[in-house]
Scaffold this active site. Sequence first.
Site, PDB file in Angstrom:
ATOM      1  N   ALA A  36     -15.377  -5.077 -15.225  1.00  0.00           N
ATOM      2  CA  ALA A  36     -16.384  -4.890 -14.551  1.00  0.00           C
ATOM      3  C   ALA A  36     -16.239  -5.363 -13.049  1.00  0.00           C
ATOM      4  CB  ALA A  36     -17.639  -5.765 -15.347  1.00  0.00           C
ATOM      5  N   LYS A  75     -13.115  -4.277   1.682  1.00  0.00           N
ATOM      6  CA  LYS A  75     -14.169  -3.113   1.185  1.00  0.00           C
ATOM      7  C   LYS A  75     -15.564  -3.314   1.333  1.00  0.00           C
ATOM      8  CE  LYS A  75     -10.911  -0.476  -1.731  1.00  0.00           C
ATOM      9  NZ  LYS A  75     -11.177   0.236  -3.180  1.00  0.00           N
ATOM     10  N   GLY A  83      -2.912   6.350 -13.604  1.00  0.00           N
ATOM     11  CA  GLY A  83      -3.847   6.186 -12.453  1.00  0.00           C
ATOM     12  C   GLY A  83      -3.167   6.463 -11.166  1.00  0.00           C
ATOM     13  N   SER A 117       0.811  -1.182  -0.059  1.00  0.00           N
ATOM     14  CA  SER A 117      -0.090  -0.140  -0.143  1.00  0.00           C
ATOM     15  C   SER A 117       0.868   1.369   0.000  1.00  0.00           C
ATOM     16  CB  SER A 117      -0.818   0.177   1.240  1.00  0.00           C
ATOM     17  OG  SER A 117      -1.590   1.152   1.336  1.00  0.00           O
ATOM     18  N   ASP A 132     -13.513   6.414  -3.847  1.00  0.00           N
ATOM     19  CA  ASP A 132     -12.706   5.977  -5.131  1.00  0.00           C
ATOM     20  C   ASP A 132     -13.315   6.465  -6.299  1.00  0.00           C
ATOM     21  OD1 ASP A 132     -11.007   4.226  -3.860  1.00  0.00           O
ATOM     22  OD2 ASP A 132     -12.612   2.516  -4.133  1.00  0.00           O
ATOM     23  N   THR A 186      -8.885  -1.404   2.396  1.00  0.00           N
ATOM     24  CA  THR A 186      -8.661  -2.052   0.982  1.00  0.00           C
ATOM     25  C   THR A 186      -8.976  -3.374   0.935  1.00  0.00           C
ATOM     26  OG1 THR A 186      -6.975  -1.870  -0.515  1.00  0.00           O
ATOM     27  CG2 THR A 186      -5.961  -2.337   1.300  1.00  0.00           C
TER      28      THR A 186
HETATM   29  P1  ATR Z   1     -10.788  -4.615  -8.918  1.00  0.00           P
HETATM   30  O1  ATR Z   1     -11.804  -4.626  -7.823  1.00  0.00           O
HETATM   31  O2  ATR Z   1      -9.510  -3.757  -8.870  1.00  0.00           O
HETATM   32  O3  ATR Z   1     -11.700  -4.053 -10.150  1.00  0.00           O
HETATM   33  P2  ATR Z   1     -11.391  -7.186  -9.559  1.00  0.00           P
HETATM   34  O4  ATR Z   1     -12.749  -6.986  -9.064  1.00  0.00           O
HETATM   35  O5  ATR Z   1     -10.746  -8.276  -9.349  1.00  0.00           O
HETATM   36  O6  ATR Z   1     -10.483  -6.064  -9.190  1.00  0.00           O
HETATM   37  O7  ATR Z   1     -11.587  -6.914 -11.176  1.00  0.00           O
HETATM   38  C1  ATR Z   1     -10.532  -7.208 -12.140  1.00  0.00           C
HETATM   39  C2  ATR Z   1     -11.043  -6.757 -13.406  1.00  0.00           C
HETATM   40  O8  ATR Z   1     -10.066  -7.122 -14.449  1.00  0.00           O
HETATM   41  C3  ATR Z   1     -12.100  -7.753 -14.051  1.00  0.00           C
HETATM   42  O9  ATR Z   1     -13.030  -6.952 -14.936  1.00  0.00           O
HETATM   43  C4  ATR Z   1     -11.333  -8.796 -14.750  1.00  0.00           C
HETATM   44  O10 ATR Z   1     -12.367  -9.633 -15.470  1.00  0.00           O
HETATM   45  P3  ATR Z   1     -13.187 -10.907 -15.212  1.00  0.00           P
HETATM   46  O11 ATR Z   1     -14.402 -10.287 -14.682  1.00  0.00           O
HETATM   47  O12 ATR Z   1     -13.446 -11.340 -16.597  1.00  0.00           O
HETATM   48  O13 ATR Z   1     -12.464 -11.680 -14.383  1.00  0.00           O
HETATM   49  C5  ATR Z   1     -10.495  -8.177 -15.466  1.00  0.00           C
HETATM   50  N1  ATR Z   1      -9.276  -9.095 -15.853  1.00  0.00           N
HETATM   51  C6  ATR Z   1      -8.399  -9.716 -14.912  1.00  0.00           C
HETATM   52  N2  ATR Z   1      -7.588 -10.438 -15.749  1.00  0.00           N
HETATM   53  C7  ATR Z   1      -8.004 -10.360 -16.831  1.00  0.00           C
HETATM   54  C8  ATR Z   1      -7.383 -10.891 -18.035  1.00  0.00           C
HETATM   55  N3  ATR Z   1      -6.502 -11.896 -18.361  1.00  0.00           N
HETATM   56  N4  ATR Z   1      -8.090 -10.653 -19.439  1.00  0.00           N
HETATM   57  C9  ATR Z   1      -9.348  -9.773 -19.099  1.00  0.00           C
HETATM   58  N5  ATR Z   1      -9.804  -9.269 -17.924  1.00  0.00           N
HETATM   59  C10 ATR Z   1      -9.121  -9.617 -17.084  1.00  0.00           C
END
Ligand code: ATR
Length: 275
Positions: free
Chosen positions: A132, A68, A243, A17, A105, A64
Amino acid sequence: MTQIPRAVVIGNPISHSLSPKLHSYWLKRYDLPGEYIALQVTKDDLAKTLRSLPDQGFVGANVTLPHKVSVMQFADHVTDRATLIGAANTLIFKKDGGIFADNTDGYGFMANLRQGAPDWDPMAGPAAILGAGGAARAIIVALADAGVPEIILSNRTRVKADALKAEFGARIRVVDWVHAGAMLKDAAMVVNTTSLGMTGAQDFKVPLDALRPGTVVTDIVYNPLRTKFLDAAEAAGCITVDGLGMLLHQGVPGFERWFGKRPEVDEDTRRAVLA
Ligand code: ATR
């Protein structure tokens, strides 16, 4: 003896963090009495930790992963935006023992955009969102609130994007992940909320040929600071915003409430956190 106000970021893992660096820098910069630490807290220990923190002089916390969502059940007052997002990242421990929970956020996302792309107009056209997950939820709520006319959403796992549309409504259009590149042609802004491109994760592979020059493009990945996605967007004539600013700005409301001073996010702040 009055204790100095203390704040903490709780999560698991927590060593990565940047929040302790950020808040400690602000405390020093504004010469304020206070302390900000990181605490690794497991799911089983969350309730006990939250109960014990106020007695140790803590006035609040950042929250975090993975807490959350679960932290909401311990709050006595949850802001509308945290309720809408379904997660909290900022807590205030009140003198009467109550816990106030907020989610900053979306605020951090918007403040970063306004600083990095001051000419961006939310009404200018659709926003395309890749991903998403939890971050996408906060960003969708913030963009809808800012008046973006349409949100085009694409996620590898389509049902998750469909679920966000069902929850957040008609202004969202879901596009299959295989067509994520093509949807960018309609966008006035594009946000990567996936972990693609992050150090240690898979490369960002969505084709960017459809990006129009002048589009505002931002990434929530800040490690590395300049992602390949942002580099490609810049080469295509887009206005890019990295970011790190989202992380810095999301810390502002908590710091102000805990320590009584609204801190600035500027080049010095970025440098201090990256050092
Ligand atoms: P956060 O809270 O940071 O948004 P998360 O809830 O784990 O973390 O979401 C990660 C995002 O990255 C999701 O949209 C995930 O897609 P999936 O819902 O299909 O898992 C996306 N993501 C992670 N690895 C990916 C990959 N190799 N290709 C495409 N999308 C990916």
